[in-house]
Design a protein around this motif. Structure first.
Motif, PDB file in Angstrom:
ATOM      1  N   ARG A 197       0.836  -1.204   0.000  1.00  0.00           N
ATOM      2  CA  ARG A 197       0.000   0.000   0.000  1.00  0.00           C
ATOM      3  C   ARG A 197       0.868   1.250   0.000  1.00  0.00           C
ATOM      4  O   ARG A 197       0.591   2.210  -0.703  1.00  0.00           O
ATOM      5  N   ARG A 198       1.899   1.221   0.813  1.00  0.00           N
ATOM      6  CA  ARG A 198       2.797   2.377   0.903  1.00  0.00           C
ATOM      7  C   ARG A 198       3.481   2.647  -0.433  1.00  0.00           C
ATOM      8  O   ARG A 198       3.498   3.776  -0.912  1.00  0.00           O
ATOM      9  N   ALA A 228       2.584   1.633  -3.394  1.00  0.00           N
ATOM     10  CA  ALA A 228       1.601   1.925  -4.444  1.00  0.00           C
ATOM     11  C   ALA A 228       1.227   3.405  -4.450  1.00  0.00           C
ATOM     12  O   ALA A 228       0.893   3.965  -5.495  1.00  0.00           O
ATOM     13  N   HIS A 229       1.315   4.041  -3.280  1.00  0.00           N
ATOM     14  CA  HIS A 229       0.980   5.466  -3.170  1.00  0.00           C
ATOM     15  C   HIS A 229       2.232   6.333  -3.114  1.00  0.00           C
ATOM     16  O   HIS A 229       2.158   7.507  -2.753  1.00  0.00           O
ATOM     17  N   ASP A 230       3.387   5.757  -3.458  1.00  0.00           N
ATOM     18  CA  ASP A 230       4.664   6.466  -3.489  1.00  0.00           C
ATOM     19  C   ASP A 230       4.998   7.161  -2.174  1.00  0.00           C
ATOM     20  O   ASP A 230       5.630   8.220  -2.155  1.00  0.00           O
ATOM     21  N   ARG A 231       4.578   6.558  -1.073  1.00  0.00           N
ATOM     22  CA  ARG A 231       4.934   7.095   0.241  1.00  0.00           C
ATOM     23  C   ARG A 231       6.324   6.604   0.618  1.00  0.00           C
ATOM     24  O   ARG A 231       6.759   5.533   0.176  1.00  0.00           O
ATOM     25  N   THR A 252       3.497  -2.682  -9.308  1.00  0.00           N
ATOM     26  CA  THR A 252       3.613  -1.739  -8.195  1.00  0.00           C
ATOM     27  C   THR A 252       5.075  -1.497  -7.853  1.00  0.00           C
ATOM     28  O   THR A 252       5.498  -0.350  -7.698  1.00  0.00           O
ATOM     29  N   THR A 261       6.895   2.299  -8.658  1.00  0.00           N
ATOM     30  CA  THR A 261       6.949   3.159  -7.481  1.00  0.00           C
ATOM     31  C   THR A 261       8.178   4.060  -7.468  1.00  0.00           C
ATOM     32  O   THR A 261       9.237   3.701  -7.980  1.00  0.00           O
ATOM     33  N   SER A 304       8.950   5.112  -4.399  1.00  0.00           N
ATOM     34  CA  SER A 304       9.295   4.922  -2.990  1.00  0.00           C
ATOM     35  C   SER A 304      10.615   4.193  -2.799  1.00  0.00           C
ATOM     36  O   SER A 304      11.226   4.290  -1.747  1.00  0.00           O
TER      37      SER A 304
END
Length: 129
Positions: free
Chosen positions: A28-29, A31-34, A67, A71, A73
């Motif tokens: 999840r992290r 996937a949202h580029d956190r 993903t 990313t 991230s």
């Protein structure tokens, strides 16, 4: 043996890292580029993949592959340690052999990465990206 920059697939943790995330939280992290810590341990990916219906597993692995590929991230000298409760198995694709309530499954974790993982030892494989 030590962790290498990139993706380390292990059956026992090799080193302690800056953080530990469950597989779902990790994906999840990213996937949202956190942001993700530079050295992170990811647990439970085999549980996540085992829970998916056999007919859907390839699609889920492909989605997770995309993903990781897309990313932002995980830029730079990241070290990701995927810890599996199972046995690494060399086949057409590096897999994790796990036992569960539905029986034994071979989970194609090698398909998560652009580069096929290389074995470093019996309980350690490595992929750069």
């Amino acid at each position: 043996m030590s962790l290498r920059p990139g993706y380390n697939l292990v059956t026992d943790p090799i080193e302690s890292t800056d953080a530990e995330l469950g597989a779902l939280s990790f994906f999840r992290r990213v996937a949202h580029d956190r942001p993700v810590e530079t050295r992170v341990t990811v647990t439970g990916l085999e549980t996540l993949l085992y829970a998916v219906a056999d007919s859907e597993r390839e699609t889920v692995v492909d989605d997770l592959h995309e993903t990781l590929r897309e990313t932002d991230s995980l830029d730079g000298p990241q070290v990701v340690q995927f810890v599996f409760d199972g046995r690494l198995v060399d086949a057409d694709v590096l897999s994790v052999d796990v036992d569960g309530d539905r029986g034994t499954a071979y989970l194609p974790v090698g398909n998560l990465f652009v580069e096929s993982p290389n074995r470093v030892g019996a309980a350690h494989a490595f992929a750069r990206k």
